[in-house]
Design an enzyme around this catalytic site. Structure first.
Site, PDB file in Angstrom:
ATOM      1  N   LYS A  38       0.658  -1.194  -0.023  1.00  0.00           N
ATOM      2  CA  LYS A  38       0.000   0.048  -0.017  1.00  0.00           C
ATOM      3  C   LYS A  38       0.879   1.020  -0.013  1.00  0.00           C
ATOM      4  CE  LYS A  38      -0.349   0.213   5.039  1.00  0.00           C
ATOM      5  NZ  LYS A  38      -1.229   0.412   6.102  1.00  0.00           N
ATOM      6  N   ARG A 133     -10.922   0.756  15.208  1.00  0.00           N
ATOM      7  CA  ARG A 133     -10.869   1.354  13.916  1.00  0.00           C
ATOM      8  C   ARG A 133     -12.011   0.579  13.334  1.00  0.00           C
ATOM      9  NH1 ARG A 133      -5.156   2.786  11.356  1.00  0.00           N
ATOM     10  NH2 ARG A 133      -5.357   0.351  11.003  1.00  0.00           N
ATOM     11  N   TYR A 262      15.957  30.504   7.572  1.00  0.00           N
ATOM     12  CA  TYR A 262      14.918  31.228   8.225  1.00  0.00           C
ATOM     13  C   TYR A 262      14.660  31.188   9.764  1.00  0.00           C
ATOM     14  CZ  TYR A 262      13.250  30.850   3.451  1.00  0.00           C
ATOM     15  OH  TYR A 262      12.842  31.038   2.216  1.00  0.00           O
TER      16      TYR A 262
END
Length: 365
Positions: A38, A133, A262
């Protein structure tokens, strides 16, 4: 050294894929193997992986669309769709392509009951043993199993399966509870012979032999990634199948106290050499990876310096005096376990390999 490239490359070692499948077979010697491919084989390329797993007894994917890619490429083997089907059109497609499907909800049973044409579908009934689930509560299993066992639209025998929620934990207590729950549900069927079943994922293949039933479903271990918390692939005889590299595009000297990147969240502790490698969060490298996350430059250990940007990372080269622009930087793989990088970034190896973007060139060897 490889020819210069201006961006990241993921090299996939098919021999490593085959070796890791051999480890799964050896650890679960009495079981048949469904190799899980998958999510584009965990970022490694589903077609390449499916062919490398030729010795497996079948394949497993999350969605029907993933199975169709394999079928269209001529992969004519057992393919289990772990997510099952959500409507009659999807069920018809599963039947037409001779796919196996997980049944985890009552509406799926009703769709099968109302289907009166086409080839029967092999189904795997999912039992919720504690993951909470997908899946039927154990108390509902007898009625579901009996209903499916008498439908002409269902190929017999009906298979059973469950999934572990905490198999990656060294303790193993939660997994043992789920195995006991599954066995109690199985006994409640009163079947003359137990139906074929599958419980074990990668962690259970390696650490829970009581979960080795007729089928096992190894996933991440096949790609040379340890499924256990704090583990390493080498602990289990596994070999990383992906090595991710990117070229140094610049090497410069900066002065002590110079902020890098940054936000200026990292400051040079001394006058030093800094490297810039052509990979960033647009390629799937985790933006949240902190300064100190390991990389390899010319085989030597180095570390991120400052924030990951969209297209570049900065690297502290104080331990790599020979580094030059054009040299490859290893982000994970050969010599640098992806598990170690994931731990530094506060995530798991699964996420790193599956998030690689389309700018990452993939080369199979």
């Amino acid at each position: 050294m490889d020819a210069f490239r201006d961006g990241p490359v993921a090299r996939i070692d098919r021999r490593a894929l085959a070796l890791n499948l051999g480890v799964a077979r050896a650890r679960a010697a009495g079981s048949r193997v469904l190799a899980v491919v998958k999510a584009d084989a965990y970022g490694h390329g589903a077609l390449w992986a499916a062919r490398a797993f030729a010795a497996a007894d079948g394949l497993a994917v999350a969605r029907t669309s993933e199975a169709l890619v394999l079928r269209r490429a001529g992969i004519d083997r057992t393919i289990l769709v772990l997510g099952g089907f959500s409507d009659r059109e999807a069920l018809a497609q599963i039947a037409a392509e001779r796919l196996d499907a997980v049944v985890h909800a009552h509406q799926q049973v009703e769709m099968l009951r109302s289907r009166h044409e086409g080839a029967p579908v092999r189904v795997w009934v999912k039992v919720d043993t504690g993951m909470h689930r997908l899946g039927f509560p154990p108390a509902e299993l007898p009625a579901v199993w009996n209903a499916l066992a008498h439908l002409s639209s269902v190929a017999q025998p009906v298979h059973l399966m469950s999934h572990f929620a905490r198999a990656d934990e060294p303790d193993g207590t939660a997994t043992a509870r789920q195995i006991a729950c599954f066995d109690e549900a199985l006994a409640g069927l009163g079947a003359s012979a137990p139906p074929p079943a599958s419980l074990a994922n990668s962690a259970a293949v390696l650490e829970a032999p009581a979960a080795h039933r007729e089928w096992v479903r190894p996933g991440v271990m096949l790609y040379g990634i340890a499924p256990m918390v704090g583990g390493r692939a080498a602990d289990h005889g596994l070999r990383p199948a992906m090595t991710l590299t990117a070229p140094l595009v610049a090497v410069k000297t900066i002065e002590a106290g110079s902020p890098v990147g940054y936000g200026g969240v990292w400051t040079a502790p001394a006058r030093m050499r800094l490297g810039l490698a052509a990979i960033g969060y647009a390629d799937g490298y985790p933006r949240h990876a902190p300064s100190g996350t390991p990389v390899l430059v010319g085989g030597r250990r180095a570390a991120l310096a400052g924030r990951v940007s969209m297209d570049l990372i900065a690297i502290d080269l104080r331990g790599c005096p020979e580094a030059r622009a054009g040299d490859p930087v290893t982000l994970w793989g050969d010599g640098l376990p992806v598990e170690e990088v994931a731990e530094a970034a506060g995530t798991i190896g699964y996420e790193l390999v599956t998030r690689l973007g389309p700018r990452v060139e993939r080369i199979v060897r």
